[in-house]
Design a protein around this motif. Structure first.
Motif, PDB file in Angstrom:
ATOM      1  N   LEU A 187       0.891  -1.250   0.049  1.00 20.20           N
ATOM      2  CA  LEU A 187       0.204   0.062   0.059  1.00 20.20           C
ATOM      3  C   LEU A 187       0.873   1.360  -0.006  1.00 20.20           C
ATOM      4  O   LEU A 187       0.480   2.323  -0.637  1.00 20.20           O
ATOM      5  CB  LEU A 187      -0.810   0.073   0.993  1.00 20.20           C
ATOM      6  N   GLY A 188       1.988   1.299   0.805  1.00 18.76           N
ATOM      7  CA  GLY A 188       2.935   2.273   0.938  1.00 18.76           C
ATOM      8  C   GLY A 188       3.540   2.613  -0.521  1.00 18.76           C
ATOM      9  O   GLY A 188       3.745   3.698  -1.121  1.00 18.76           O
TER      10      GLY A 188
ATOM     11  N   LEU B  16       5.254   6.985   2.710  1.00 21.89           N
ATOM     12  CA  LEU B  16       6.764   6.281   3.074  1.00 21.89           C
ATOM     13  C   LEU B  16       6.587   5.817   4.732  1.00 21.89           C
ATOM     14  O   LEU B  16       6.985   4.861   4.697  1.00 21.89           O
ATOM     15  CB  LEU B  16       7.880   7.309   3.201  1.00 21.89           C
ATOM     16  N   ALA B  17       5.670   6.484   5.587  1.00 17.31           N
ATOM     17  CA  ALA B  17       5.614   5.979   6.810  1.00 17.31           C
ATOM     18  C   ALA B  17       4.920   4.805   6.739  1.00 17.31           C
ATOM     19  O   ALA B  17       5.037   3.876   7.665  1.00 17.31           O
ATOM     20  CB  ALA B  17       4.818   7.149   7.461  1.00 17.31           C
ATOM     21  N   VAL B  18       3.723   4.630   5.803  1.00 14.72           N
ATOM     22  CA  VAL B  18       2.876   3.278   6.060  1.00 14.72           C
ATOM     23  C   VAL B  18       3.865   2.164   5.350  1.00 14.72           C
ATOM     24  O   VAL B  18       3.856   0.947   5.936  1.00 14.72           O
ATOM     25  CB  VAL B  18       1.851   3.727   5.116  1.00 14.72           C
ATOM     26  N   SER B  19       4.751   2.410   4.378  1.00  9.84           N
ATOM     27  CA  SER B  19       5.558   1.384   3.982  1.00  9.84           C
ATOM     28  C   SER B  19       6.534   0.910   4.820  1.00  9.84           C
ATOM     29  O   SER B  19       7.005  -0.209   4.967  1.00  9.84           O
ATOM     30  CB  SER B  19       6.248   1.945   2.658  1.00  9.84           C
ATOM     31  N   ALA B  20       7.111   1.918   5.846  1.00  9.28           N
ATOM     32  CA  ALA B  20       8.101   1.544   6.931  1.00  9.28           C
ATOM     33  C   ALA B  20       7.471   0.962   7.936  1.00  9.28           C
ATOM     34  O   ALA B  20       8.037  -0.080   8.480  1.00  9.28           O
ATOM     35  CB  ALA B  20       8.606   2.963   7.478  1.00  9.28           C
ATOM     36  N   LEU B  21       6.123   1.107   8.316  1.00  5.34           N
ATOM     37  CA  LEU B  21       5.650   0.280   9.218  1.00  5.34           C
ATOM     38  C   LEU B  21       5.220  -1.014   8.816  1.00  5.34           C
ATOM     39  O   LEU B  21       5.286  -2.023   9.598  1.00  5.34           O
ATOM     40  CB  LEU B  21       4.200   1.148   9.674  1.00  5.34           C
ATOM     41  N   GLY B  22       4.788  -1.289   7.590  1.00  2.00           N
ATOM     42  CA  GLY B  22       4.689  -2.467   6.759  1.00  2.00           C
ATOM     43  C   GLY B  22       5.944  -3.270   7.084  1.00  2.00           C
ATOM     44  O   GLY B  22       5.938  -4.548   7.403  1.00  2.00           O
ATOM     45  N   LEU B  23       7.048  -2.764   6.543  1.00  2.00           N
ATOM     46  CA  LEU B  23       8.365  -3.539   6.654  1.00  2.00           C
ATOM     47  C   LEU B  23       8.917  -3.760   8.115  1.00  2.00           C
ATOM     48  O   LEU B  23       9.255  -5.015   8.412  1.00  2.00           O
ATOM     49  CB  LEU B  23       9.340  -2.773   6.094  1.00  2.00           C
ATOM     50  N   MET B  24       8.560  -2.958   9.041  1.00  2.00           N
ATOM     51  CA  MET B  24       8.779  -3.312  10.357  1.00  2.00           C
ATOM     52  C   MET B  24       7.967  -4.319  11.030  1.00  2.00           C
ATOM     53  O   MET B  24       8.343  -5.313  11.626  1.00  2.00           O
ATOM     54  CB  MET B  24       8.452  -2.030  11.454  1.00  2.00           C
ATOM     55  N   ALA B  25       6.485  -4.567  10.516  1.00  2.00           N
ATOM     56  CA  ALA B  25       5.677  -5.674  10.987  1.00  2.00           C
ATOM     57  C   ALA B  25       6.290  -7.016  10.349  1.00  2.00           C
ATOM     58  O   ALA B  25       6.354  -8.230  10.903  1.00  2.00           O
ATOM     59  CB  ALA B  25       4.291  -5.367  10.447  1.00  2.00           C
ATOM     60  N   VAL B  26       6.797  -6.868   8.947  1.00  2.00           N
ATOM     61  CA  VAL B  26       7.442  -8.183   8.339  1.00  2.00           C
ATOM     62  C   VAL B  26       8.468  -8.732   9.110  1.00  2.00           C
ATOM     63  O   VAL B  26       8.601  -9.769   9.371  1.00  2.00           O
ATOM     64  CB  VAL B  26       7.554  -7.776   6.908  1.00  2.00           C
ATOM     65  N   VAL B  27       9.442  -7.590   9.377  1.00  4.66           N
ATOM     66  CA  VAL B  27      10.562  -8.038  10.102  1.00  4.66           C
ATOM     67  C   VAL B  27      10.308  -8.578  11.353  1.00  4.66           C
ATOM     68  O   VAL B  27      10.837  -9.601  11.957  1.00  4.66           O
ATOM     69  CB  VAL B  27      11.799  -6.976  10.194  1.00  4.66           C
ATOM     70  N   LEU B  28       9.478  -7.900  12.267  1.00  2.00           N
ATOM     71  CA  LEU B  28       9.112  -8.277  13.409  1.00  2.00           C
ATOM     72  C   LEU B  28       8.266  -9.705  13.492  1.00  2.00           C
ATOM     73  O   LEU B  28       8.697 -10.931  14.416  1.00  2.00           O
ATOM     74  CB  LEU B  28       8.167  -7.605  14.260  1.00  2.00           C
ATOM     75  N   GLY B  29       7.560 -10.017  12.422  1.00  3.00           N
ATOM     76  CA  GLY B  29       6.914 -11.250  12.217  1.00  3.00           C
ATOM     77  C   GLY B  29       7.745 -12.595  11.838  1.00  3.00           C
ATOM     78  O   GLY B  29       7.804 -13.481  12.528  1.00  3.00           O
ATOM     79  N   VAL B  30       8.956 -12.146  11.099  1.00  2.00           N
ATOM     80  CA  VAL B  30       9.773 -13.091  10.943  1.00  2.00           C
ATOM     81  C   VAL B  30      10.812 -13.273  11.911  1.00  2.00           C
ATOM     82  O   VAL B  30      11.049 -14.599  12.194  1.00  2.00           O
ATOM     83  CB  VAL B  30      10.717 -12.524   9.396  1.00  2.00           C
ATOM     84  N   MET B  31      11.206 -12.197  12.628  1.00  2.00           N
ATOM     85  CA  MET B  31      12.038 -12.543  13.729  1.00  2.00           C
ATOM     86  C   MET B  31      11.516 -13.381  14.911  1.00  2.00           C
ATOM     87  O   MET B  31      12.133 -14.279  15.548  1.00  2.00           O
ATOM     88  CB  MET B  31      12.521 -11.309  14.309  1.00  2.00           C
ATOM     89  N   LEU B  32      10.102 -13.288  15.088  1.00  2.00           N
ATOM     90  CA  LEU B  32       9.332 -14.006  16.223  1.00  2.00           C
ATOM     91  C   LEU B  32       9.003 -15.291  15.808  1.00  2.00           C
ATOM     92  O   LEU B  32       8.486 -16.191  16.446  1.00  2.00           O
ATOM     93  CB  LEU B  32       8.252 -13.131  16.653  1.00  2.00           C
TER      94      LEU B  32
END
Length: 72
Positions: free
Chosen positions: A15-16, A55-71
């Motif tokens: 979306l971002g 840009l903020a929406v895209s960054a939040l989405g990437l943070m969610a992906v990284v958090l999900g992969v790490m956990l």
């Protein structure tokens, strides 16, 4: 559960990116419209606000992906 975080983050990221592409299109359209410099400046100021939001929406989405992969 974490799959939902990853896929939701991927959706936010897309979306971002779509918003960023829309900003590029709007800026290109404003520059080729043949308006006065002041009118173009006003249109581009609105595009900058939308660009930062996308840009903020895209960054939040990437943070969610990284958090999900790490956990997971």
């Amino acid at each position: 559960m974490l799959d939902a975080v990853i896929w939701g983050g991927a959706a936010l990221t897309l979306l971002g990116v779509a918003g960023l592409l829309a900003c590029v299109w709007m800026a290109w359209r404003a520059k080729t419209s043949g308006l006065t410099d002041e009118a173009i400046r006003q249109k581009l100021q609105r595009v900058v606000v939308l660009n930062l939001g996308a840009l903020a929406v895209s960054a939040l989405g990437l943070m969610a992906v990284v958090l999900g992969v790490m956990l997971s």
